[in-house]
Design an enzyme around this catalytic site. Structure first.
Site, PDB file in Angstrom:
ATOM      1  CG  HIS A  63      -9.430   4.587  -2.373  1.00 24.82           C
ATOM      2  ND1 HIS A  63     -10.393   3.768  -1.807  1.00 24.82           N
ATOM      3  CD2 HIS A  63      -9.024   3.926  -3.505  1.00 24.82           C
ATOM      4  CE1 HIS A  63     -10.563   2.690  -2.530  1.00 24.82           C
ATOM      5  NE2 HIS A  63      -9.740   2.765  -3.576  1.00 24.82           N
ATOM      6  CG  HIS A  65      -7.968   3.606  -6.981  1.00 27.41           C
ATOM      7  ND1 HIS A  65      -7.381   2.622  -6.200  1.00 27.41           N
ATOM      8  CD2 HIS A  65      -6.933   4.232  -7.620  1.00 27.41           C
ATOM      9  CE1 HIS A  65      -6.055   2.662  -6.350  1.00 27.41           C
ATOM     10  NE2 HIS A  65      -5.770   3.634  -7.204  1.00 27.41           N
ATOM     11  CG  ASP A  67     -12.892   0.666  -7.774  1.00 31.22           C
ATOM     12  OD1 ASP A  67     -11.937   1.462  -7.816  1.00 31.22           O
ATOM     13  OD2 ASP A  67     -12.912  -0.326  -7.010  1.00 31.22           O
ATOM     14  CG  HIS A  68     -13.655   3.042  -4.197  1.00 31.38           C
ATOM     15  ND1 HIS A  68     -14.062   2.400  -3.055  1.00 31.38           N
ATOM     16  CD2 HIS A  68     -12.845   2.157  -4.833  1.00 31.38           C
ATOM     17  CE1 HIS A  68     -13.522   1.197  -2.997  1.00 31.38           C
ATOM     18  NE2 HIS A  68     -12.774   1.026  -4.070  1.00 31.38           N
ATOM     19  CG  HIS A 140      -5.471   1.027  -1.963  1.00 25.72           C
ATOM     20  ND1 HIS A 140      -5.414  -0.319  -2.287  1.00 25.72           N
ATOM     21  CD2 HIS A 140      -6.258   1.600  -2.912  1.00 25.72           C
ATOM     22  CE1 HIS A 140      -6.134  -0.535  -3.381  1.00 25.72           C
ATOM     23  NE2 HIS A 140      -6.662   0.605  -3.786  1.00 25.72           N
ATOM     24  CG  ASP A 211     -10.043  -0.673  -2.269  1.00 19.60           C
ATOM     25  OD1 ASP A 211     -11.083  -0.957  -1.655  1.00 19.60           O
ATOM     26  OD2 ASP A 211      -9.977  -0.592  -3.504  1.00 19.60           O
ATOM     27  CG  HIS A 269     -13.086  -3.819  -3.127  1.00 20.63           C
ATOM     28  ND1 HIS A 269     -11.917  -4.344  -3.632  1.00 20.63           N
ATOM     29  CD2 HIS A 269     -13.249  -2.626  -3.731  1.00 20.63           C
ATOM     30  CE1 HIS A 269     -11.394  -3.490  -4.493  1.00 20.63           C
ATOM     31  NE2 HIS A 269     -12.183  -2.441  -4.585  1.00 20.63           N
TER      32      HIS A 269
END
Length: 312
Positions: A63, A65, A67-68, A140, A211, A269
């Site tokens: 996805h 976000h 942090d990914h 998510h 997530d 995570h």
């Protein structure tokens, strides 16, 4: 199959854990090295491993976000600067192409290798000679996927002794016989490779989740997986907090692994609130599903042919 965890922290990095990234190497197949997610600092984590960017030929983004994905533009550029020439494929939700194109264009980063970007949807999206790749939509708040990768069933072991009795020595013919094909011997006799093969070996299944909080699609995504890699941001006592933030607890995921027939569970995570250690999380997971692991950054594991998982 080898797993190397480059980043295992949730949201923002901690002193001990970087944000999300995982590398999967299919050791028995040439040129099959995949990355799942690429948080900020991922290429720096790679410097502490034996991996090189040129080895990675597929990247799967769960996805969008930060942090990914925030490590992705730099990694793509460095792969080019290091002289990689082999093709790289990137798969991810709608928007991944715009993100990559925009960041590379604005930074004037020129990619010298073939780069293919695919925006995926729920369902099968890629089939190769040896693997089928499926995406499962999770829950998510934004579009987030779990990736299920299924290896093709392998032919059984070739009975070399039986073939030697027929005068067939190891060599080019063995390759065809191993594939279950018919061959003609020097004496004119035709034999069928399928008659000299043991029982077929079922292909491995690996499921890597993005997530998510609990959702029905998890059941199909995880079913009978040899390895399930899944976020476990919170302890079970914080289940309400996990639900409000579209995340999972250790207990949620351990129960999923148990009812889905998973063989080995890897939790990642991990919230930085547990920077003091993961002992409580690991105990909670193993109380439900004994074959649970919580890797540290840069830890590697190998799934052996017999299904055992060993740290390397």
């Amino acid at each position: 199959m080898k797993l190397q965890f480059l980043g295992t922290c949730a949201g923002i990095p901690s002193k001990m854990r970087n944000v999300s990234s995982l590398v999967i190497q299919m050791l028995q197949y040439e040129n099959e090295c995949w990355m799942v997610d690429c948080g900020e600092g991922t290429q720096h984590q790679l410097l502490h491993s034996s991996l090189t960017l040129s080895k990675i030929n597929k990247i799967f983004i769960t996805h969008l976000h930060g942090d990914h994905i925030y490590g992705l533009p730099g990694l793509l550029g460095s792969r080019s600067f290091q002289g990689a020439k082999n093709k790289l494929q990137v798969f991810g939700p709608k928007g991944i192409k715009e993100f990559i194109d925009t960041t590379l264009t604005i930074s004037n980063t020129y990619i010298r290798y073939p780069l293919e970007i695919f925006e995926i949807d729920h369902g099968p999206f890629l089939k190769t000679d040896f693997f089928t790749f499926e995406a499962f939509l999770l829950e998510h708040g934004i579009e987030s996927y779990g990736y299920r990768i299924t290896e093709k069933d392998n032919h059984g072991t070739l009975d070399a002794n039986k073939l030697k009795q027929l005068g067939v020595s190891p060599g080019p013919l063995f390759k065809h016989l191993k594939a279950g094909k018919k061959v003609v011997l020097d004496n004119g006799r035709e034999i069928n490779g399928a008659d000299y093969l043991g029982p077929s070996q079922k292909g491995k299944v690996i499921a890597v989740g993005g997530d998510t909080r609990r959702t029905e699609n998890q059941n199909c995504f995880a079913r009978d997986a040899d390895i399930l890699v899944h976020e476990a941001t919170f302890l079970q006592k914080d289940e309400q907090l996990a639900y409000e933030h579209y995340h999972s607890t250790v207990g949620n995921v351990a129960e999923l692994a148990k009812r889905s027939g998973v063989k080995a569970l890897f939790l990642n995570h991990i919230s930085s609130r547990y920077s003091h250690g993961v002992g409580e999380l690991l105990e909670e997971g193993r109380s439900v599903f004994p074959n649970t692991f919580i890797p540290d950054d840069l830890q590697s594991y190998i799934l052996k042919k017999n299904g055992d998982v060993v740290e390397v």
